[in-house]
Design a protein around this motif. Structure first.
Motif, short mmCIF file in Angstrom:
data_model
loop_
_atom_site.label_atom_id
_atom_site.label_comp_id
_atom_site.label_asym_id
_atom_site.label_seq_id
_atom_site.Cartn_x
_atom_site.Cartn_y
_atom_site.Cartn_z
N LEU A 12 0.82 -1.21 0.00
CA LEU A 12 0.00 0.00 0.00
C LEU A 12 0.86 1.26 0.00
O LEU A 12 0.56 2.23 -0.70
N ALA A 13 1.92 1.25 0.79
CA ALA A 13 2.81 2.41 0.84
C ALA A 13 3.46 2.65 -0.52
O ALA A 13 3.58 3.79 -0.98
N ALA A 19 1.75 6.46 -7.06
CA ALA A 19 0.62 7.15 -7.66
C ALA A 19 0.56 8.62 -7.25
O ALA A 19 -0.12 9.41 -7.89
N GLY A 20 1.26 8.97 -6.20
CA GLY A 20 1.25 10.35 -5.73
C GLY A 20 -0.08 10.75 -5.11
O GLY A 20 -0.46 11.91 -5.16
N PRO A 29 2.75 7.45 3.06
CA PRO A 29 3.64 6.30 2.84
C PRO A 29 4.63 6.08 3.98
O PRO A 29 4.96 4.95 4.32
N THR A 30 5.09 7.16 4.59
CA THR A 30 6.03 7.03 5.70
C THR A 30 5.39 6.34 6.90
O THR A 30 6.00 5.48 7.54
N ASN A 31 4.15 6.70 7.20
CA ASN A 31 3.44 6.06 8.31
C ASN A 31 3.18 4.59 8.02
O ASN A 31 3.27 3.74 8.91
N LEU A 32 2.84 4.26 6.77
CA LEU A 32 2.61 2.87 6.41
C LEU A 32 3.91 2.06 6.47
O LEU A 32 3.90 0.90 6.88
#
Length: 64
Positions: A12-13, A19-20, A29-32
């Protein structure tokens, strides 16, 4: 099981990053990636496995 969750979080990240897509300040993305690394650490620690964590002491003989 925890390793599968980590793989899904990493995927997912990657998709969100490629895809931005902006999903707010919580789902980045960083949290994921951080959540995925936490799941990998839990998996390596033995949490989430189906094996029992206890073992019979080595000095006791096996049943014959």
């Amino acid at each position: 099981m925890v390793a599968v969750i980590a793989a899904v979080l990493f995927a997912l990240a990657l998709l969100i990053d490629l895809a931005g897509i902006s999903l707010g300040s919580v789902l980045t993305p960083t949290n994921l990636l951080t959540a995925g690394l936490l799941c990998v650490a839990l998996h390596l620690a033995g949490i989430g496995t189906n094996r029992p964590t206890w073992r019979r002491p080595a000095w006791r003989g096996r049943r014959r």
